[in-house]
Motif scaffolding. Structure first.
Motif, PDB file in Angstrom:
ATOM      1  N   TRP A   1      47.671  -3.239  75.034  1.00 12.77           N
ATOM      2  CA  TRP A   1      47.322  -2.892  73.641  1.00 12.77           C
ATOM      3  C   TRP A   1      47.892  -3.928  72.680  1.00 12.77           C
ATOM      4  CZ3 TRP A   1      50.243  -1.879  69.289  1.00 12.77           C
ATOM      5  CH2 TRP A   1      49.576  -1.280  68.222  1.00 12.77           C
ATOM      6  N   THR A   2      47.118  -4.226  71.617  1.00 10.17           N
ATOM      7  CA  THR A   2      47.600  -5.059  70.514  1.00 10.17           C
ATOM      8  C   THR A   2      47.342  -4.324  69.205  1.00 10.17           C
ATOM      9  OG1 THR A   2      45.461  -6.196  70.295  1.00 10.17           O
ATOM     10  CG2 THR A   2      47.095  -7.178  71.786  1.00 10.17           C
ATOM     11  N   SER A   3      48.034  -4.728  68.163  1.00 11.69           N
ATOM     12  CA  SER A   3      47.937  -4.018  66.884  1.00 11.69           C
ATOM     13  C   SER A   3      46.526  -4.055  66.310  1.00 11.69           C
ATOM     14  CB  SER A   3      48.936  -4.599  65.879  1.00 11.69           C
ATOM     15  OG  SER A   3      48.681  -5.973  65.660  1.00 11.69           O
ATOM     16  N   GLU A   4      45.718  -5.040  66.727  1.00 15.77           N
ATOM     17  CA  GLU A   4      44.349  -5.113  66.232  1.00 15.77           C
ATOM     18  C   GLU A   4      43.510  -3.913  66.690  1.00 15.77           C
ATOM     19  OE1 GLU A   4      45.923  -7.596  67.678  1.00 15.77           O
ATOM     20  OE2 GLU A   4      46.142  -9.058  66.049  1.00 15.77           O
TER      21      GLU A   4
ATOM     22  N   CYS B   1      45.149  -5.421  61.021  1.00 14.96           N
ATOM     23  CA  CYS B   1      45.141  -4.373  62.038  1.00 14.96           C
ATOM     24  C   CYS B   1      44.009  -3.395  61.746  1.00 14.96           C
ATOM     25  CB  CYS B   1      46.466  -3.615  62.068  1.00 14.96           C
ATOM     26  SG  CYS B   1      47.917  -4.654  62.314  1.00 14.96           S
TER      27      CYS B   1
ATOM     28  N   THR C   1      53.079   2.231  73.766  1.00 16.25           N
ATOM     29  CA  THR C   1      51.718   1.727  73.599  1.00 16.25           C
ATOM     30  C   THR C   1      51.082   1.535  74.967  1.00 16.25           C
ATOM     31  OG1 THR C   1      52.546  -0.556  73.536  1.00 16.25           O
ATOM     32  CG2 THR C   1      52.188   0.548  71.420  1.00 16.25           C
TER      33      THR C   1
END
Length: 324
Positions: free
Chosen positions: A158-161, A206, A154
């Motif tokens: 970065w975040t899953s959102e 997400c 990733t």
């Protein structure tokens, strides 16, 4: 839902996953297709001959929209279940054998983790699982006993959102059962994992995934699958328009090369495409043109003097074998 805008000016796309840094220029139609796919939540099927930049478009879209990039190259042995989840039966058998040996060896302590061989420890999340619900895929990956279920790369921060762009590359290389096996997940955003007695669903916490699928059209895709997708066709122009298109892309990738060299190589490719079309052979495209320029940029003027010999290594004609 925020629909990203993509610049039409040339961009340098950073390395992502196993893909290297590369220049890219978005076409207006490509931008509109990506935005429509995200707005509707439908996969974008990109069709066209090999070497036209279909896969690179997905890489560029992931980078400039802030999504994680999950590329999956399809082969003849790929099954739909591989994209959902995998059960590592070999690892479980090996662990069972190790556990049995520890039982027989009275002088050696038995490792605590050998007390159970529950199937959940051998279920590995596939690319579609990561794309639909990163959080539950990560939780399952952490349960898995072996490194084969490693977490995808990733971008920094970065975040899953921010969501995922899943590239299913060259789906026409697979058996017909694979596109049909993806219909439920593509249509409903969900699929079952029977070994765990659970259903993976598109996460509400997400961003919805952007799924890009490419095909070189070597095999006809099922009609039901095509109806699930938005379709973008990337076709190279012809004649002088093709020559100008190639020169522009050549300047983008190799700005230090002389314009005369770009034009000469472009003309060679146009001529070979015309000959290949008459002989019903695969036609060289943008990828082969850039490879030829890359050779010149590394080999220097000596390569320019041998272009007619050099280009045969990149523009070799192969008969088209269509599956009946």
């Amino acid at each position: 839902m925020t629909i990203p805008t993509y610049p039409t000016a040339p961009q340098i796309i950073p390395a992502m996953a196993s893909w290297p840094q590369t220049p890219h220029q978005f076409e207006p139609d490509h931008i509109l297709a990506l935005q429509a796919a995200q707005a509707t939540g439908r996969p974008l099927l990109i069709r066209g001959e090999a070497g036209t930049g279909k896969s690179q478009l997905a890489h560029a879209a992931a980078a400039l929209s802030g999504r994680a990039f999950l590329p999956v190259v399809v082969g003849s042995a790929t099954e739909a279940s591989d994209l959902h989840w995998k059960f590592d039966a070999i690892a479980r058998l090996a662990d069972a054998h190790t556990a049995a040996n520890h039982v027989g060896a009275q002088t050696q302590p038995r490792p605590q983790h050998d007390t159970t061989l529950h199937v959940k420890q051998y279920v590995q999340p596939g690319a579609l699982w990561w794309a639909l619900d990163w959080v539950s895929a990560l939780a399952q990956q952490q349960i898995c006993r072996h490194g084969a279920a490693s977490k995808p790369d990733t971008p920094t921060g970065w975040t899953s959102e921010k969501g995922v762009l899943l590239l299913i590359d060259e789906i026409d290389k697979a058996e017909p059962d694979l596109p049909n096996g993806l219909l439920e997940a593509l249509a409903n955003g969900a699929f079952d994992v029977p070994l765990l007695g659970t259903t993976v669903k598109r996460s509400s916490t997400c961003a919805a995934p952007l799924i890009v699928i490419t095909t070189n059209e070597e095999r006809e895709l099922p009609a039901a699958f095509l109806r699930r997708c938005l379709v973008l066709t990337i076709a190279l122009p012809e004649g002088e328009s093709l020559k100008q298109y190639l020169v522009e892309r050549g300047k983008l990738h190799f700005p230090a090369l002389k314009i005369d060299h770009l034009r000469t190589c472009a003309q060679l490719l146009v001529d070979d495409r015309n000959a290949a079309r008459q002989q019903n052979c695969y036609m060289p495209g943008l990828a082969e043109y850039l490879d030829l320029l890359r050779a010149i940029s590394q080999l220097g003027e000596s390569a320019v003097k041998q272009l007619q010999k050099l280009k045969q290594f990149y523009f070799e004609k192969q008969p088209i074998l269509r599956e009946i």
